[in-house]
Write a protein that holds these residues in place. Structure first.
Motif, PDB file in Angstrom:
ATOM      1  N   ARG A  33      69.237  22.580  58.207  1.00 54.97           N
ATOM      2  CA  ARG A  33      68.714  23.709  57.437  1.00 54.97           C
ATOM      3  C   ARG A  33      67.209  23.856  57.644  1.00 54.97           C
ATOM      4  O   ARG A  33      66.705  24.941  57.895  1.00 54.97           O
ATOM      5  CB  ARG A  33      69.032  23.518  55.957  1.00 54.97           C
ATOM      6  N   ALA A  34      66.489  22.740  57.548  1.00 54.77           N
ATOM      7  CA  ALA A  34      65.034  22.782  57.744  1.00 54.77           C
ATOM      8  C   ALA A  34      64.692  23.276  59.140  1.00 54.77           C
ATOM      9  O   ALA A  34      63.770  24.078  59.314  1.00 54.77           O
ATOM     10  CB  ALA A  34      64.433  21.394  57.508  1.00 54.77           C
ATOM     11  N   ARG A  35      65.443  22.837  60.130  1.00 51.39           N
ATOM     12  CA  ARG A  35      65.184  23.274  61.500  1.00 51.39           C
ATOM     13  C   ARG A  35      65.335  24.785  61.627  1.00 51.39           C
ATOM     14  O   ARG A  35      64.485  25.470  62.191  1.00 51.39           O
ATOM     15  CB  ARG A  35      66.143  22.579  62.467  1.00 51.39           C
ATOM     16  N   LYS A  36      66.388  25.334  61.050  1.00 50.44           N
ATOM     17  CA  LYS A  36      66.612  26.786  61.142  1.00 50.44           C
ATOM     18  C   LYS A  36      65.562  27.567  60.351  1.00 50.44           C
ATOM     19  O   LYS A  36      65.072  28.587  60.805  1.00 50.44           O
ATOM     20  CB  LYS A  36      68.013  27.122  60.689  1.00 50.44           C
ATOM     21  N   LEU A  38      62.559  26.719  59.818  1.00 49.12           N
ATOM     22  CA  LEU A  38      61.281  26.629  60.523  1.00 49.12           C
ATOM     23  C   LEU A  38      61.339  27.260  61.923  1.00 49.12           C
ATOM     24  O   LEU A  38      60.416  27.102  62.715  1.00 49.12           O
ATOM     25  CB  LEU A  38      60.841  25.165  60.633  1.00 49.12           C
ATOM     26  N   GLY A  39      62.417  27.979  62.221  1.00 53.60           N
ATOM     27  CA  GLY A  39      62.508  28.690  63.495  1.00 53.60           C
ATOM     28  C   GLY A  39      63.026  27.860  64.643  1.00 53.60           C
ATOM     29  O   GLY A  39      62.784  28.183  65.803  1.00 53.60           O
ATOM     30  N   GLY A  40      63.749  26.813  64.356  1.00 52.86           N
ATOM     31  CA  GLY A  40      64.218  25.910  65.404  1.00 52.86           C
ATOM     32  C   GLY A  40      65.571  26.246  65.983  1.00 52.86           C
ATOM     33  O   GLY A  40      66.164  25.430  66.675  1.00 52.86           O
ATOM     34  N   GLY A  41      66.084  27.446  65.735  1.00 48.97           N
ATOM     35  CA  GLY A  41      67.369  27.820  66.331  1.00 48.97           C
ATOM     36  C   GLY A  41      67.147  28.304  67.756  1.00 48.97           C
ATOM     37  O   GLY A  41      66.658  29.405  67.975  1.00 48.97           O
ATOM     38  N   MET A  42      67.477  27.510  68.740  1.00 48.23           N
ATOM     39  CA  MET A  42      67.227  27.876  70.131  1.00 48.23           C
ATOM     40  C   MET A  42      68.514  28.318  70.818  1.00 48.23           C
ATOM     41  O   MET A  42      69.558  27.706  70.631  1.00 48.23           O
ATOM     42  CB  MET A  42      66.665  26.679  70.917  1.00 48.23           C
ATOM     43  N   ARG A  43      68.388  29.321  71.633  1.00 49.83           N
ATOM     44  CA  ARG A  43      69.486  29.670  72.524  1.00 49.83           C
ATOM     45  C   ARG A  43      69.358  28.798  73.761  1.00 49.83           C
ATOM     46  O   ARG A  43      68.265  28.443  74.166  1.00 49.83           O
ATOM     47  CB  ARG A  43      69.391  31.141  72.924  1.00 49.83           C
ATOM     48  N   GLN A  44      70.434  28.475  74.342  1.00 48.77           N
ATOM     49  CA  GLN A  44      70.476  27.713  75.585  1.00 48.77           C
ATOM     50  C   GLN A  44      69.814  26.340  75.457  1.00 48.77           C
ATOM     51  O   GLN A  44      69.200  25.846  76.395  1.00 48.77           O
ATOM     52  CB  GLN A  44      69.841  28.517  76.706  1.00 48.77           C
TER      53      GLN A  44
END
Length: 160
Positions: A33-36, A38-44
């Motif tokens: 949750r914290a990763r998402k 803070l913008g940590g959802g990466m493609r590829q």
């Protein structure tokens, strides 16, 4: 005893990016949750994950070599009877990883400071990090072989 662990894949393992977090299910949910948030959802992200897997397979088994080389470098300084010993100090008991912290003796005969020593070493193609006027950090990694350690010791001798 710890309830969680975080390991960075880009440090001693040489992966371009990435970390691994280990903990119980509730902790991992909070981390995701914290990763998402803070913008940590990466493609590829699998491309980076593949590099981390290569680092685990190929670099992890070689860490002992990096540590051996770091200790050899530190020992060369600690056991020197000439210019290295009069200008520098290293605590061999503190060398447990691939990092070596070298202190510049404030009363060294040439009045040298860490930044000046490092600048001279760079002319010999050896890099280190000045931590302060009287302390330097050397890092040994998978791209540093035994010949490079010998070259670093020679460059350090030429610099003091």
């Amino acid at each position: 005893m710890a309830d969680s662990v975080s390991v960075c894949m880009s440090k001693a393992l040489g992966a371009p990016a990435g970390s691994v977090v280990v903990g119980d299910a509730a902790f991992i949910r909070r981390c995701r949750r914290a990763r998402k948030v803070l913008g940590g959802g990466m493609r590829q992200a699998g491309v980076l994950a593949a590099a981390a897997l290569v680092a685990l397979d190929e670099t992890l088994p070689r860490l002992k070599e990096d540590q051996r080389r770091a200790h050899a470098f530190a020992s060369a300084i600690a056991n020197d009877t000439g210019s290295l010993r009069s200008a520098l100090n290293v605590d061999l008991n503190a060398v447990h990883t691939n990092l070596v912290y070298v202190s510049v003796r404030p009363d060294n005969p040439a009045g040298l400071k860490a930044p000046a020593i490092i600048q001279t070493m760079r002319s010999h193609k050896v890099w280190a990090l000045p931590i302060s006027d009287y302390q330097m950090r050397f890092v040994f990694h998978h791209q540093v072989d035994d010949n490079a350690v010998d070259a670093a010791i020679a460059a350090l001798r030429a610099s003091v």
